[in-house]
Write an enzyme that holds these catalytic residues in place. Structure first.
Site, PDB file in Angstrom:
ATOM      1  N   ASN A   7      10.367  48.210 -56.525  1.00 48.79           N
ATOM      2  CA  ASN A   7      10.292  49.218 -55.595  1.00 48.79           C
ATOM      3  C   ASN A   7      11.151  50.335 -56.174  1.00 48.79           C
ATOM      4  OD1 ASN A   7      10.653  50.925 -53.369  1.00 48.79           O
ATOM      5  ND2 ASN A   7      11.307  49.428 -51.854  1.00 48.79           N
ATOM      6  N   HIS A 179       5.178  51.934 -43.601  1.00 49.73           N
ATOM      7  CA  HIS A 179       5.744  50.694 -43.285  1.00 49.73           C
ATOM      8  C   HIS A 179       4.754  49.422 -43.123  1.00 49.73           C
ATOM      9  CE1 HIS A 179       9.150  52.982 -41.297  1.00 49.73           C
ATOM     10  NE2 HIS A 179       9.677  52.618 -42.674  1.00 49.73           N
ATOM     11  N   ARG A 240      15.318  62.147 -39.190  1.00 52.97           N
ATOM     12  CA  ARG A 240      13.799  62.834 -39.267  1.00 52.97           C
ATOM     13  C   ARG A 240      13.682  63.086 -37.701  1.00 52.97           C
ATOM     14  NH1 ARG A 240      11.024  58.318 -42.289  1.00 52.97           N
ATOM     15  NH2 ARG A 240      12.329  58.456 -43.962  1.00 52.97           N
ATOM     16  N   GLU A 385       9.291  42.940 -46.770  1.00 57.04           N
ATOM     17  CA  GLU A 385       8.197  43.704 -47.406  1.00 57.04           C
ATOM     18  C   GLU A 385       7.956  43.093 -48.845  1.00 57.04           C
ATOM     19  OE1 GLU A 385      10.431  46.857 -45.806  1.00 57.04           O
ATOM     20  OE2 GLU A 385       8.766  47.782 -45.775  1.00 57.04           O
TER      21      GLU A 385
END
Ligand code: ADP
Length: 397
Positions: A7, A179, A240, A385
């Protein structure tokens, strides 16, 4: 089969080496400060943590150091690079170019360069990661696993924005979501945990972390999700804004003399619960501030939970019912108050939380926190993940 999961960020690179026989993590770690002074690798293996401080001028140097550690006498877990069967790379955005996990080829990487502008903060870093791995491990099979793939099943009326259709066709501007690997993992785990066929379940998955997204998963496929063209949409997040009337944003930009690019940075970095509270983007700090009587921290937490609740309700309507709500990621797994507030008032729809079970500390296991008479199951499921990326890579081979 052993899969190395990568990643890559613009100045970081996280990795896990997973043995697919038993899905055990053999080693994991990360490089920090790639391309800036003060490079560092933290490597965990064989029950120990190894820290190497060394300048990492680029991603190729970083991945070289990771591979050196993986085969090292003391810190290593494999005898040679040949033991790595394939590499799975996390990629944030696929645009409409890739709908599923894809084998890396020159042609695929050329398309990746073309779509890099879709996720300017993330995709260029993933490209760096892939190119570095290809340089250091020539000939090794590699897969691109996209965060957006799980959302590729959304119907057109869910992913479209109401803009001029010709502009959609020309620029591929639409909802892509984020996601996806997490939403896929936890919805699958929920079905397994409940011993049900996922095809029979209507699940709302709440991935609540620094970035948060909520998805409607009906019969095992995603039919809607809260994030949009970029990860700026949906619920308010750490920094955000989440959903906002575009005209309101433009009004602020104008008043503050910001150009569009500065405005987008403002919406991505200065808003969300940080902007509301003025305290922090971290929910632990917000909880402490609220406890101490800070009303703006209280407001930020209330806005977040209220927004989550609205998405849960909307997706219940979109799916024509609801069987399971899943909470996952940093906030979803660790913050009982957020979970309680996000489902409060939904009792009439069969959603009832068990206050005591909800207080249970996160121990990395799946927990059912619904009341005995709740028609809808409420589950806390730790996300993974990396495991999804490894599984997808192995399946592609
Ligand atoms: P991301 O992966 O998007 O950076 P995470 O999923 O790690 O984010 O979530 C980070 C958020 O989870 C922070 O707001 C943090 O406050 C919250 N959180 C609450 N409790 C914990 C905890 N015990 N450990 C880690 N994060 C926690």
């Amino acid at each position: 089969m052993k899969i190395l999961v990568i990643n890559a960020g613009s100045s970081s690179l996280k990795y896990q080496l997973i043995d697919m026989e038993n899905e055990a993590v053999l080693a994991k770690g990360g490089c920090e400060r790639i391309g800036i002074p003060g490079g560092k690798l933290t490597h965990k293996a064989n029950g120990q943590t190894f820290v190497i401080e060394q300048e990492l001028p680029d991603h190729t140097q970083a991945i070289s150091l990771v591979l050196k550690e993986l085969v090292d006498k003391q810190a290593g877990v494999i005898s040679s690079m040949d033991e790595i069967d394939a590499v799975g790379h996390r990629v944030v955005a696929s645009g409409e170019a890739f709908k599923k996990t894809t084998l890396v080829t020159d042609e695929v990487m050329a398309t990746m360069e073309e779509i890099a502008e879709l996720a300017p903060l993330h995709n260029p870093a993933a490209i760096l990661g892939v190119n570095a791995c290809r340089a250091v491990m020539p000939g090794k099979k590699m897969a691109l696993v996209f965060d957006t793939s799980f959302h590729a099943t959304m119907p057109d009326y869910a992913y479209m924005y109401a803009v001029d259709y010709d502009d959609y066709k020309a620029y591929h501007v639409r909802r892509y979501g984020a996601h996806g690997t997490s939403h896929k993992f936890v919805s699958g785990e929920a079905a397994k945990y409940l011993k049900k066929d996922i095809k029979d379940l209507k699940i709302v998955t709440c991935h609540l972390g620094n970035g948060s997204s909520i998805s409607a998963v009906k019969g095992g496929v995603c039919i809607d999700t809260s994030m949009g063209f970029t990860p700026l949409a949906g619920v308010p997040m750490g920094t955000r804004s989440g959903d906002i009337d575009y005209a309101a944003a433009e009004f602020i930009f104008r008043k503050k003399g910001m150009d569009l690019s500065e405005g987008l940075t403002y919406l991505n970095k200065k808003c969300g619960v940080l902007g509301i509270s003025g305290v922090s983007s971290d929910f632990r700090d917000l909880a402490a501030a609220k406890e101490a009587g800070n009303d703006r921290a209280r407001l930020a937490l209330d806005m977040f939970a209220y927004s989550c609740k609205k998405y849960i309700g909307a997706y219940m309507a979109a799916m024509g019912g609801l069987d399971v709500i899943v909470f996952t990621a940093g906030i979803g797994e660790n913050t009982p108050d957020v979970r309680a507030d996000a489902v409060s008032g939904l009792e009439a729809f069969g959603v009832k939380l068990d206050a005591e079970k909800n207080r249970q500390k996160n121990d990395g296991e799946i927990h059912d926190i619904s009341a005995a008479d709740s028609r809808v199951k409420i589950l806390v499921i730790p996300t993974n993940e990396e495991l999804v990326i490894a599984r997808e890579t192995a399946a592609l081979l």
